[in-house]
Motif scaffolding. Structure first.
Motif, PDB file in Angstrom:
ATOM      1  N   LEU A 181      18.047 -11.842  12.219  1.00 19.76           N
ATOM      2  CA  LEU A 181      17.137 -11.180  13.156  1.00 19.76           C
ATOM      3  C   LEU A 181      16.110 -12.160  13.731  1.00 19.76           C
ATOM      4  O   LEU A 181      15.712 -12.043  14.904  1.00 19.76           O
ATOM      5  CB  LEU A 181      16.437 -10.003  12.471  1.00 19.76           C
ATOM      6  N   ASP A 182      15.687 -13.114  12.895  1.00 24.51           N
ATOM      7  CA  ASP A 182      14.749 -14.125  13.400  1.00 24.51           C
ATOM      8  C   ASP A 182      15.397 -14.968  14.494  1.00 24.51           C
ATOM      9  O   ASP A 182      14.750 -15.355  15.471  1.00 24.51           O
ATOM     10  CB  ASP A 182      14.279 -15.027  12.247  1.00 24.51           C
ATOM     11  N   GLU A 183      16.687 -15.237  14.323  1.00 26.74           N
ATOM     12  CA  GLU A 183      17.431 -15.993  15.320  1.00 26.74           C
ATOM     13  C   GLU A 183      17.501 -15.216  16.640  1.00 26.74           C
ATOM     14  O   GLU A 183      17.329 -15.784  17.734  1.00 26.74           O
ATOM     15  CB  GLU A 183      18.836 -16.289  14.792  1.00 26.74           C
ATOM     16  N   ILE A 184      17.732 -13.910  16.543  1.00 32.65           N
ATOM     17  CA  ILE A 184      17.762 -13.051  17.733  1.00 32.65           C
ATOM     18  C   ILE A 184      16.388 -13.041  18.409  1.00 32.65           C
ATOM     19  O   ILE A 184      16.267 -13.153  19.635  1.00 32.65           O
ATOM     20  CB  ILE A 184      18.169 -11.618  17.336  1.00 32.65           C
ATOM     21  N   LYS A 185      15.353 -12.923  17.586  1.00 31.54           N
ATOM     22  CA  LYS A 185      13.974 -12.873  18.089  1.00 31.54           C
ATOM     23  C   LYS A 185      13.612 -14.174  18.812  1.00 31.54           C
ATOM     24  O   LYS A 185      12.953 -14.158  19.870  1.00 31.54           O
ATOM     25  CB  LYS A 185      13.037 -12.632  16.912  1.00 31.54           C
ATOM     26  N   ALA A 186      14.042 -15.294  18.249  1.00 31.01           N
ATOM     27  CA  ALA A 186      13.728 -16.591  18.867  1.00 31.01           C
ATOM     28  C   ALA A 186      14.481 -16.770  20.182  1.00 31.01           C
ATOM     29  O   ALA A 186      13.961 -17.354  21.140  1.00 31.01           O
ATOM     30  CB  ALA A 186      14.094 -17.720  17.900  1.00 31.01           C
ATOM     31  N   ALA A 187      15.710 -16.239  20.223  1.00 30.25           N
ATOM     32  CA  ALA A 187      16.510 -16.384  21.440  1.00 30.25           C
ATOM     33  C   ALA A 187      15.961 -15.519  22.577  1.00 30.25           C
ATOM     34  O   ALA A 187      16.058 -15.882  23.754  1.00 30.25           O
ATOM     35  CB  ALA A 187      17.961 -16.006  21.145  1.00 30.25           C
ATOM     36  N   THR A 188      15.379 -14.364  22.215  1.00 32.49           N
ATOM     37  CA  THR A 188      14.838 -13.440  23.234  1.00 32.49           C
ATOM     38  C   THR A 188      13.445 -13.000  22.792  1.00 32.49           C
ATOM     39  O   THR A 188      13.253 -11.896  22.263  1.00 32.49           O
ATOM     40  CB  THR A 188      15.760 -12.213  23.399  1.00 32.49           C
ATOM     41  N   PRO A 189      12.433 -13.832  22.982  1.00 31.99           N
ATOM     42  CA  PRO A 189      11.090 -13.489  22.496  1.00 31.99           C
ATOM     43  C   PRO A 189      10.412 -12.421  23.365  1.00 31.99           C
ATOM     44  O   PRO A 189      10.838 -12.160  24.494  1.00 31.99           O
ATOM     45  CB  PRO A 189      10.344 -14.823  22.595  1.00 31.99           C
ATOM     46  N   GLN A 190       9.379 -11.806  22.790  1.00 31.01           N
ATOM     47  CA  GLN A 190       8.620 -10.795  23.534  1.00 31.01           C
ATOM     48  C   GLN A 190       7.795 -11.471  24.610  1.00 31.01           C
ATOM     49  O   GLN A 190       7.071 -12.447  24.351  1.00 31.01           O
ATOM     50  CB  GLN A 190       7.719 -10.008  22.580  1.00 31.01           C
ATOM     51  N   LEU A 191       7.885 -10.984  25.828  1.00 28.32           N
ATOM     52  CA  LEU A 191       7.141 -11.550  26.941  1.00 28.32           C
ATOM     53  C   LEU A 191       5.704 -11.024  26.967  1.00 28.32           C
ATOM     54  O   LEU A 191       5.427  -9.937  26.429  1.00 28.32           O
ATOM     55  CB  LEU A 191       7.836 -11.203  28.265  1.00 28.32           C
ATOM     56  N   PRO A 192       4.788 -11.745  27.563  1.00 28.61           N
ATOM     57  CA  PRO A 192       3.396 -11.260  27.657  1.00 28.61           C
ATOM     58  C   PRO A 192       3.345  -9.894  28.338  1.00 28.61           C
ATOM     59  O   PRO A 192       3.933  -9.702  29.410  1.00 28.61           O
ATOM     60  CB  PRO A 192       2.706 -12.338  28.498  1.00 28.61           C
ATOM     61  N   GLY A 193       2.679  -8.949  27.700  1.00 29.42           N
ATOM     62  CA  GLY A 193       2.523  -7.623  28.271  1.00 29.42           C
ATOM     63  C   GLY A 193       3.737  -6.724  28.113  1.00 29.42           C
ATOM     64  O   GLY A 193       3.727  -5.581  28.574  1.00 29.42           O
ATOM     65  N   GLN A 194       4.767  -7.213  27.465  1.00 28.56           N
ATOM     66  CA  GLN A 194       6.008  -6.433  27.317  1.00 28.56           C
ATOM     67  C   GLN A 194       5.874  -5.454  26.148  1.00 28.56           C
ATOM     68  O   GLN A 194       5.515  -5.848  25.041  1.00 28.56           O
ATOM     69  CB  GLN A 194       7.197  -7.375  27.095  1.00 28.56           C
ATOM     70  N   SER A 195       6.158  -4.184  26.393  1.00 34.10           N
ATOM     71  CA  SER A 195       6.076  -3.175  25.332  1.00 34.10           C
ATOM     72  C   SER A 195       7.220  -3.365  24.335  1.00 34.10           C
ATOM     73  O   SER A 195       8.205  -4.070  24.615  1.00 34.10           O
ATOM     74  CB  SER A 195       6.146  -1.777  25.925  1.00 34.10           C
ATOM     75  N   LYS A 196       7.104  -2.719  23.172  1.00 32.25           N
ATOM     76  CA  LYS A 196       8.151  -2.805  22.156  1.00 32.25           C
ATOM     77  C   LYS A 196       9.474  -2.245  22.685  1.00 32.25           C
ATOM     78  O   LYS A 196      10.546  -2.809  22.443  1.00 32.25           O
ATOM     79  CB  LYS A 196       7.730  -2.044  20.900  1.00 32.25           C
ATOM     80  N   GLY A 197       9.374  -1.137  23.411  1.00 26.98           N
ATOM     81  CA  GLY A 197      10.575  -0.528  23.954  1.00 26.98           C
ATOM     82  C   GLY A 197      11.269  -1.432  24.964  1.00 26.98           C
ATOM     83  O   GLY A 197      12.501  -1.600  24.933  1.00 26.98           O
ATOM     84  N   ALA A 198      10.468  -2.028  25.864  1.00 26.97           N
ATOM     85  CA  ALA A 198      11.040  -2.924  26.873  1.00 26.97           C
ATOM     86  C   ALA A 198      11.633  -4.168  26.212  1.00 26.97           C
ATOM     87  O   ALA A 198      12.669  -4.690  26.646  1.00 26.97           O
ATOM     88  CB  ALA A 198       9.968  -3.311  27.889  1.00 26.97           C
TER      89      ALA A 198
END
Length: 821
Positions: A87-104
């Motif tokens: 899951l950390d690998e997935i998170k690093a490949a597609t990180p949360q963008l500034p202002g991006q909600s959890k759902g988005a």
């Protein structure tokens, strides 16, 4: 006034637990008290750190909040180191963008990793699985299904101010065949939330009247919760099922089924489980799952069902835990190798990984795939990748689906019914493959449980004599059996609307003679069930103490199904000489990571003379399952050419079942044997041989048998066997073959009945004397008794021994003692 449900749930009065559980939680709170200025969430984290096995539900009770609030905290969403790295690998490949909600962010993760499950996405973004699962990105359906659902939504749109639940109800009213799953996709909700709504828990008018009567007798009291009302209903109506209670109180079956009142066991079993719980009690802060694991570790033979009853959980939840999915060291090594060759990819869900495993290892079974990915067989077996059929069968099923396509708003079950109506010979298995459901779910539907008009009238008469009267399916079946002792499990299942297997395993349908019951009781007394010992382990112990014990007898003693016991290693014993021979075969052609069936095929290819029985013993499967495989139904090139020509002249029609095709082959080729027809259609000889088309007699003989049947007709509730006995009593010269034709059974099943094993008075006296000199010993099986008779009376024939012990000649004749040369 005006408090929300969530506000009320938080109050202690609405979060009642047992005195025992409250004492346990109080002790946890005492050991790790709330610090000054510490929030409830932080306190819950501290409790988890001090008590790693503490569940979110228990922590929520202690700190005084809703389970949902605690369950989303990082401390309570622990995953394995391997999954965390993935899951950390997935998170690093597609990180949360500034202002991006959890759902988005979850949507973005899904777009980048199409196989990512809602559960994994929720862990990654720090949200709830339910919140993520209802998002459009995680509710993908085929273009065809999406178009169908869009059309339903267009015809019945959401009204202004209408909630999702109310819209779902309106959709159901306008489209009665709409499933909860489809409605949930349309309205953007979770299937479970929709499935519990009254509109989606429809029952027949007869069942609804029965449930209304139960509710009227035991109405809901002021302030009584749904669970408490269900308990009261169960107390007033002991035979009430969890499913029926859930419909009455408007709850989910699973929530009701886990309640203590609905997990009733016999006094003997209860004492056994209490003893197990006493030896391995629940530790402070230990969750139900962790306690179940500890129980399994201390009592290796403990079943998931028993563990669930002890800890107060659902069997399915316990059964999927690693501790309860144990396999042999050899099988584990095989599965580990498969997993190593096809590892789980970053973001890949369990289902998608199972599909990948199947693609790389075509012979991999759903059961094995489920163990590898950490899921339940039931969830894997319904996936398209695991419901493969031959190209010929797929083309046939596609043609059926083309002729009778799924209608807008039509559920899978309703579509299956329509397919059956258009193609009367369609089997439940084929219909399940077409609609994408499980065979068992389709087989229990009324459309697939058709009987002849004569049999239906007979069963209706039985049901009228012994009506349901508010009883569950199982309890009604027991009552029917008590009123109609000759009623078969199959007939009872048809009447009550259940599966034959569910009824056949009930004690009322596993009756034995008083003499046999006394013998089995003596065996059980000599080798009683130990605390924590599962039914299967007890059967093994019985076999070890009584080597001649049959699987059928062991199943009666422990309360299980013969097939489940017969497949156990302890009951698949062969002589030392045969075992050495089979071991040599297995060593020459070892298992290469495939399924039992694939290994059997490989064994047959390497050892052409290998029988299905020997192959089944080697791979650890059933003879019948192996015998029907193509590799074991070999015929000469000349015979194959002859059968191919017959099949070419009379091909299988679209929608035609194997049985119906066999009938058509017989009609076109009157001399075709059941064995040859079975090879052509790909079925078992016994299944074809019992069909009416293959039990043909001359017009003169048919008239004679019809006259016999008219003189001694079948009585209401009378089984085929009992009717055959009555025919024999009225017509002493009637042969087993003729009786089988009259009642519609197989000759072998009738021939072994006592009424058809008549001998002369002189021979009976002789056999009685032999039995007197060498009586059956306590715990001695029929086969072992026959061996003892042969040893004491060397000239005794297999036929005579079979009459004495009450078995078939064929079964006795194959025993080593009777194959002397």
């Amino acid at each position: 006034m005006g408090a929300s449900t969530g506000d009320l749930v938080n109050r202690a009065a609405f979060r009642t637990v047992s005195a025992q559980d409250q004492a346990r939680l109080d002790e946890i709170a005492r050991q790790t008290p709330r610090q000054s200025r510490q929030s409830k969430g932080a306190w819950a984290d501290a409790l988890k750190a001090a008590h790693p096995n503490l569940s979110a539900a228990d922590a929520a009770v202690i700190v005084g909040v809703v389970k949902r609030v605690i369950a989303r905290r990082a401390a309570y969403r622990t995953v394995s180191a391997q999954d965390r790295a993935r899951l950390d690998e997935i998170k690093a490949a597609t990180p949360q963008l500034p202002g991006q909600s959890k759902g988005a962010w979850a949507d973005a993760l899904k777009a980048a990793h199409p196989d990512l499950s809602a559960a994994d996405a929720a862990i990654t973004v720090g949200s709830f699985k339910d919140d993520i699962a209802r998002r459009t990105a995680f509710r993908t359906v085929s273009a065809q299904d999406q178009a169908r659902l869009d059309e339903i939504a267009r015809q019945t749109p959401q009204l202004p101010g209408q909630s999702k639940g109310a819209w779902a109800d309106a959709l159901k009213a306008a489209h009665p065949d709409l499933s909860a799953a489809d409605a949930a996709i349309i309205v953007g909700a979770v299937k479970q939330d929709i499935a519990k709504r009254a509109a989606f828990q429809t029952v027949s008018a007869q069942d609804q009247a029965r449930l209304d009567e139960i509710a009227a007798v035991t109405p809901r009291l002021p302030g009584q919760s749904k669970g408490a009302w269900a308990d009261a209903l169960k107390a007033a109506h002991p035979d009430l099922s969890a499913a029926d209670a859930a419909i009455i109180v408007n709850a989910v079956k699973q929530d009701i089924a886990k309640r203590t009142a609905f997990q009733t066991v016999s006094a003997q079993d209860h004492a056994r489980l209490d003893e197990i719980a006493r030896q391995t009690p629940q530790l402070q802060g230990q969750s139900k799952g962790a306690w179940a694991d500890a129980l399994k570790a201390a009592h290796p033979d403990l079943s998931a069902a028993d563990a669930a009853a002890i800890v107060g959980a659902v069997k399915r939840v316990i059964a999927r835990r690693a501790a309860f999915q144990t396999v042999s060291a050899q099988d584990q090594a095989r599965l580990d190798e498969i997993a190593r060759q096809t590892p789980r990819l970053p973001g890949q869900s369990k289902g998608a990984w199972a599909d990948a495993l199947k693609a790389a290892h075509p012979d991999l079974s759903a059961a094995d795939a489920a163990i590898i990915v950490g899921s339940v067989k039931h969830n894997i077996v319904k996936r398209a990748a695991f419901r493969t059929v031959s190209a010929q069968d797929q083309a046939r099923l596609d043609e059926i689906a083309r002729q009778t396509p799924r209608q807008s708003r039509q559920s899978k079950g309703a579509w299956a019914d329509a397919l059956k109506a258009a193609h009367p010979d369609l089997s439940a298995a084929d219909a399940a493959t077409i609609v994408g459901a499980l065979k068992d779910d389709i087989a229990v539907r009324a459309a697939f449980r058709t009987v002849s008009a004569q049999d239906q009238a007979r069963l209706d008469e039985i049901a009228a004599v012994t009506p349901r009267q508010g009883r569950s399916n199982a309890a009604w079946a027991d009552a029917l059996k008590a009123a109609h002792p000759d009623l078969s499990a199959a007939d009872a299942a048809t009447i009550v609307g259940a599966a034959k297997d569910e009824i056949a395993r009930r004690a009322a349908f596993r009756t034995v003679s008083a003499q046999d019951q006394a013998r089995l009781d003596e065996l059980a007394r000599q080798t009683p069930q130990l605390p924590g010992q599962s039914n299967a382990a007890w059967a093994d112990a019985l076999k070890a103490a009584h080597p001649d014990l049959s699987a059928a007898d062991a199943a009666v003693i422990v309360g299980a199904i013969k097939q489940d016991i017969a497949k156990r290693a302890a009951f698949r014993t062969v002589s030392a000489q045969d075992q050495a021979r089979l071991d040599e075969i297995a060593a020459a052609t070892p298992r290469q990571g495939g399924s039992n069936a694939a290994w059997a095929d490989a064994l047959k290819a390497a050892h052409p003379d290998l029988s299905a029985a020997d192959a089944a013993i080697t791979v650890g499967s059933f003879k019948d399952d192996i015998a029907r495989r193509t590799a074991f139904r070999t015929v000469s090139a000349q015979d194959q050419a002859r059968l191919d020509e017959i099949a070419r002249q009379t091909p299988q029609l679209p929608g035609q079942s194997k049985g119906a095709w066999a009938d058509a082959l017989k009609a076109a080729h009157p001399d075709l044997s059941a064995a040859d027809a079975a090879i052509i259609v790909g079925a078992v000889k016994q299944d074809i041989a019992k069909r009416a088309a293959f039990q043909t007699v001359s017009a003169q003989d048919q008239a004679r048998l019809d006259e016999i049947a008219a003189v001694t007709p079948r009585l209401p509730g009378q089984s085929k066997g009992a009717w055959a006995d009555a025919l024999k009593a009225a017509h002493p010269d009637l042969s087993a073959a003729d009786a089988a034709i009259v009642v519609g059974a197989v000759r072998r099943d009738i021939a072994v009945r006592t009424a058809f094993q008549t001998v002369s008075a002189q021979d009976q006296a002789r056999l009685d004397e032999i039995a007197r000199q060498t009586p059956q010993l306590p715990g001695q099986s029929k086969g072992a008794w026959a061996d003892a008779l042969k040893a004491a009376h060397p000239d005794l024939s297999a036929a005579d021994a079979a009459i004495i012990v009450g078995a078939s000649k064929k079964r006795i004749a194959r025993r080593a003692a009777f194959k002397v040369i």
